[in-house]
Design a protein around this motif. Structure first.
Motif, PDB file in Angstrom:
ATOM      1  N   VAL A 117       0.833  -1.211   0.000  1.00 54.82           N
ATOM      2  CA  VAL A 117       0.000   0.000   0.000  1.00 54.82           C
ATOM      3  C   VAL A 117       0.870   1.264   0.000  1.00 54.82           C
ATOM      4  CG1 VAL A 117      -2.083  -1.040   0.936  1.00 54.82           C
ATOM      5  CG2 VAL A 117      -0.332  -0.246   2.513  1.00 54.82           C
ATOM      6  N   ASN A 118       1.616   1.467  -1.073  1.00 59.23           N
ATOM      7  CA  ASN A 118       2.452   2.664  -1.188  1.00 59.23           C
ATOM      8  C   ASN A 118       1.628   3.940  -1.089  1.00 59.23           C
ATOM      9  OD1 ASN A 118       4.472   0.823  -1.626  1.00 59.23           O
ATOM     10  ND2 ASN A 118       5.246   1.776  -3.493  1.00 59.23           N
ATOM     11  N   THR A 119       0.389   3.910  -1.576  1.00 59.28           N
ATOM     12  CA  THR A 119      -0.484   5.091  -1.522  1.00 59.28           C
ATOM     13  C   THR A 119      -1.373   5.075  -0.286  1.00 59.28           C
ATOM     14  OG1 THR A 119      -2.000   3.907  -3.013  1.00 59.28           O
ATOM     15  CG2 THR A 119      -0.515   5.510  -4.005  1.00 59.28           C
ATOM     16  N   GLY A 120      -1.075   4.255   0.685  1.00 56.03           N
ATOM     17  CA  GLY A 120      -1.799   4.227   1.941  1.00 56.03           C
ATOM     18  C   GLY A 120      -3.037   3.352   1.903  1.00 56.03           C
ATOM     19  N   TYR A 121      -3.467   2.950   3.089  1.00 54.59           N
ATOM     20  CA  TYR A 121      -4.683   2.150   3.206  1.00 54.59           C
ATOM     21  C   TYR A 121      -5.919   3.009   2.952  1.00 54.59           C
ATOM     22  CZ  TYR A 121      -1.978  -1.561   5.520  1.00 54.59           C
ATOM     23  OH  TYR A 121      -1.076  -2.562   5.809  1.00 54.59           O
ATOM     24  N   ASN A 122      -6.872   2.440   2.201  1.00 56.82           N
ATOM     25  CA  ASN A 122      -8.173   3.088   1.974  1.00 56.82           C
ATOM     26  C   ASN A 122      -8.027   4.521   1.470  1.00 56.82           C
ATOM     27  OD1 ASN A 122      -9.051   0.662   3.050  1.00 56.82           O
ATOM     28  ND2 ASN A 122     -10.740   1.605   4.162  1.00 56.82           N
ATOM     29  N   ASN A 123      -7.090   4.706   0.556  1.00 51.18           N
ATOM     30  CA  ASN A 123      -6.897   6.023  -0.045  1.00 51.18           C
ATOM     31  C   ASN A 123      -8.204   6.450  -0.725  1.00 51.18           C
ATOM     32  OD1 ASN A 123      -6.265   7.918  -2.271  1.00 51.18           O
ATOM     33  ND2 ASN A 123      -4.158   7.644  -1.596  1.00 51.18           N
ATOM     34  N   PRO A 124      -8.756   7.626  -0.379  1.00 53.02           N
ATOM     35  CA  PRO A 124     -10.059   8.032  -0.930  1.00 53.02           C
ATOM     36  C   PRO A 124     -10.107   8.056  -2.456  1.00 53.02           C
ATOM     37  CG  PRO A 124      -9.470   9.433   0.910  1.00 53.02           C
ATOM     38  CD  PRO A 124      -8.262   8.580   0.618  1.00 53.02           C
ATOM     39  N   LYS A 125      -9.031   8.489  -3.110  1.00 50.36           N
ATOM     40  CA  LYS A 125      -9.045   8.510  -4.571  1.00 50.36           C
ATOM     41  C   LYS A 125      -9.115   7.089  -5.133  1.00 50.36           C
ATOM     42  CE  LYS A 125      -6.787   9.717  -8.849  1.00 50.36           C
ATOM     43  NZ  LYS A 125      -5.826  10.530  -9.589  1.00 50.36           N
ATOM     44  N   ILE A 126      -8.363   6.186  -4.534  1.00 55.21           N
ATOM     45  CA  ILE A 126      -8.356   4.802  -5.008  1.00 55.21           C
ATOM     46  C   ILE A 126      -9.722   4.167  -4.781  1.00 55.21           C
ATOM     47  CG2 ILE A 126      -7.201   2.569  -4.839  1.00 55.21           C
ATOM     48  CD1 ILE A 126      -5.443   4.971  -5.810  1.00 55.21           C
ATOM     49  N   LEU A 127     -10.320   4.436  -3.614  1.00 51.76           N
ATOM     50  CA  LEU A 127     -11.648   3.892  -3.331  1.00 51.76           C
ATOM     51  C   LEU A 127     -12.680   4.404  -4.332  1.00 51.76           C
ATOM     52  CD1 LEU A 127     -11.843   4.117   0.569  1.00 51.76           C
ATOM     53  CD2 LEU A 127     -11.510   2.080  -0.814  1.00 51.76           C
ATOM     54  N   ASP A 128     -12.565   5.668  -4.698  1.00 51.72           N
ATOM     55  CA  ASP A 128     -13.495   6.256  -5.660  1.00 51.72           C
ATOM     56  C   ASP A 128     -13.374   5.576  -7.024  1.00 51.72           C
ATOM     57  OD1 ASP A 128     -15.444   8.335  -6.409  1.00 51.72           O
ATOM     58  OD2 ASP A 128     -13.813   9.148  -7.617  1.00 51.72           O
ATOM     59  N   VAL A 129     -12.154   5.309  -7.452  1.00 50.33           N
ATOM     60  CA  VAL A 129     -11.933   4.632  -8.731  1.00 50.33           C
ATOM     61  C   VAL A 129     -12.489   3.211  -8.690  1.00 50.33           C
ATOM     62  CG1 VAL A 129     -10.156   3.718 -10.284  1.00 50.33           C
ATOM     63  CG2 VAL A 129      -9.953   6.044  -9.376  1.00 50.33           C
ATOM     64  N   VAL A 130     -12.262   2.506  -7.565  1.00 45.65           N
ATOM     65  CA  VAL A 130     -12.797   1.149  -7.418  1.00 45.65           C
ATOM     66  C   VAL A 130     -14.311   1.162  -7.572  1.00 45.65           C
ATOM     67  CG1 VAL A 130     -13.169  -0.752  -5.804  1.00 45.65           C
ATOM     68  CG2 VAL A 130     -10.921   0.311  -5.957  1.00 45.65           C
ATOM     69  N   GLU A 131     -14.961   2.065  -6.848  1.00 45.50           N
ATOM     70  CA  GLU A 131     -16.425   2.112  -6.872  1.00 45.50           C
ATOM     71  C   GLU A 131     -16.954   2.429  -8.274  1.00 45.50           C
ATOM     72  OE1 GLU A 131     -20.181   4.431  -4.745  1.00 45.50           O
ATOM     73  OE2 GLU A 131     -18.136   4.809  -4.063  1.00 45.50           O
ATOM     74  N   LYS A 132     -16.360   3.423  -8.931  1.00 47.38           N
ATOM     75  CA  LYS A 132     -16.843   3.817 -10.259  1.00 47.38           C
ATOM     76  C   LYS A 132     -16.648   2.694 -11.280  1.00 47.38           C
ATOM     77  CE  LYS A 132     -16.330   8.829  -9.760  1.00 47.38           C
ATOM     78  NZ  LYS A 132     -15.556  10.033 -10.149  1.00 47.38           N
ATOM     79  N   GLN A 133     -15.477   2.030 -11.224  1.00 46.08           N
ATOM     80  CA  GLN A 133     -15.215   0.973 -12.193  1.00 46.08           C
ATOM     81  C   GLN A 133     -16.082  -0.260 -11.919  1.00 46.08           C
ATOM     82  OE1 GLN A 133     -13.298   1.190 -15.031  1.00 46.08           O
ATOM     83  NE2 GLN A 133     -14.315  -0.756 -15.456  1.00 46.08           N
TER      84      GLN A 133
END
Length: 446
Positions: free
Chosen positions: A53-69
């Motif tokens: 997790v280089n970009t941290g746990y539960n990174n909000p931007k990453i979570l947003d991309v997961v949800e949209k995709q």
């Protein structure tokens, strides 16, 4: 369910061949650099979940991309058809790695990335031998395991009866020089060994695979002059340089790739771990003439190029770019190394501190003169750190592996270093009971 019962159930249903353990904690949730267990206890995580997790746990931007995709397309197989996230990711990977005339294969793990790189290199020149390194680790699939010099992999390969065409070279370890030289007095005997071995084989070598910073072998950065000489020798014989960046890549060392510290252009690069921000994805990026060496469809996985994993991997790269995390890793890494080296004046247990960026190894020794590995003491430090609220793992038996997220808050990073110092001090003063050594199993003990 009690913690003991939970762990007993884990042992009952999971094969021991698929995991090990350091400390008894069941993680329920996590945010950036902090994880929280089922009892609500908070831990600073210096492991990034094995450098993932280089970009941290539960990174909000990453979570947003997961949800949209997820809402658009969970899966459409990349191996029979096409999807946009996979294409965007592949183009970005070629860009950040700088591989000349690059092409990409997407996979699921660092093991299969290294496996594929070895397949391709062997198919490319049809030669006999592979060169790798003592104490290297490249994965658990067959060719990756055969290329791994770490003791556990060698035992597995022998058990399977697959010993053979891999030749293991001494890694250029400037702290524990295999030839007995002291730092600063090295004659690069280790690079002479490479040239002599290739000459002896009359160039019958299909590839050389190397970690620019040996990871599970002890967080050992190769010296700059070694890597440049290595490429010169390999170019002379047209031997592909395969660079395993599964642990070192995606900004971890203060560059996109660790090999970029050395000004060398590899023929093949492998990525995994941090690429997916916690989702399973890997990549092989290599020169097109090597990458096209196998027949159509001969190295493919049904779930490779998964649109969710691909979209997330692209988001991880973009987040690192937008927030200048590669440079941040370099700056914070220098800070941590300076802090840890300062502790050496007060703590004889610390024999060496080394690394690049936020990939740092703390080498614990019984005696600074003999450099005998302090394996039991390292396990006690891991355990005591856990008790004090810090997750830190060890490799090579005695090396503390410092790899926090690149996004870690500076005050939390400093708090973690203070906890680590307290744990080391407690071990030195005999405040940690001996029986914890049996509980911290870890791996790679020598």
């Amino acid at each position: 369910m009690s913690l003991d019962t939970f762990i007993e159930e884990y042992h009952r249903v999971f094969s021991r061949s698929s995991r090990t353990e350091y400390v008894p904690t069941v993680i329920k949730e996590a945010y950036n650099s902090v994880v929280i267990d089922v009892y609500g206890r908070r831990y600073i995580d210096f492991s990034s979940s094995a450098s993932v997790v280089n970009t941290g746990y539960n990174n909000p931007k990453i979570l947003d991309v997961v949800e949209k995709q997820l809402r658009k397309l969970i899966h459409y197989t990349h191996i029979y058809g096409f999807n946009e996230p996979a294409l965007k990711l592949a183009r970005k990977l070629i860009s950040i790695t700088g591989v000349v005339n690059g092409k990409v294969i997407l996979g699921l793990s660092g093991s299969d990335a290294n496996e594929g790189a070895l397949f391709l290199s062997k198919a490319y020149n049809r030669r006999t031998y592979l060169l790798s390194y003592v104490n290297s680790f490249h994965g658990c699939t067959l060719m990756a395991a055969k290329a791994s010099g770490i003791d556990l992999s060698r035992r597995v390969v022998r058990l399977l009866g697959e010993e053979g065409k891999t030749i293991f070279l001494p890694y250029p370890d400037c702290y524990r020089c295999p030839f007995g030289y002291t730092r600063g007095g090295c004659r690069l005997r280790c690079i002479e060994i490479v040239e002599e071995k290739i000459d002896e084989l009359n160039g019958d070598v299909y590839g050389l695979i190397i970690e620019p910073i040996q990871g599970d072998g002890g967080i050992i950065p190769a010296p700059e002059e070694y890597i440049s000489e290595l490429q010169r020798i390999l170019n002379k014989w047209s031997i592909p340089l395969i660079v395993d960046e599964v642990q070192t890549g995606v900004g971890r060392t203060g560059r996109w790739l660790a090999i970029q510290h050395y000004g060398v252009n590899p023929d093949i690069v492998t990525l995994g771990k941090a690429l997916g921000g916690g989702l399973p994805i890997s990549a092989i990026i290599g020169r097109s003439n090597i990458m096209e060496s196998l027949p159509d469809f001969s190295y493919s996985f049904t779930l490779s190029g998964n649109p969710v994993a691909s979209a997330v991997a692209l988001a991880v790269i973009e987040y690192i770019e937008e927030n200048n995390l590669v440079e941040r890793a370099r700056i914070l890494g220098e800070h941590v190394v300076n802090e840890l080296k300062g502790l050496m004046k007060e703590h004889e247990l610390i024999g060496d501190v080394r690394g690049k960026g936020l990939m740092i190894g703390v080498d614990l020794v019984k005696n600074r003169e003999t450099r005998e590995r302090a394996v039991a003491e390292a396990k006690k430090v891991v355990w005591r750190s856990f008790e004090l609220g810090l997750i830190v793992f060890s490799v090579s038996g005695n090396i503390l592996r410092i790899q926090p997220p690149l996004t870690i808050e500076e005050e939390i990073l400093d708090e973690g270093v203070r906890i680590l110092e307290k744990a080391i001090d407690d071990v030195e003063k005999g405040r940690v009971r001996d029986d914890v050594v049996k509980m911290v199993k870890g791996w790679g003990d020598y």
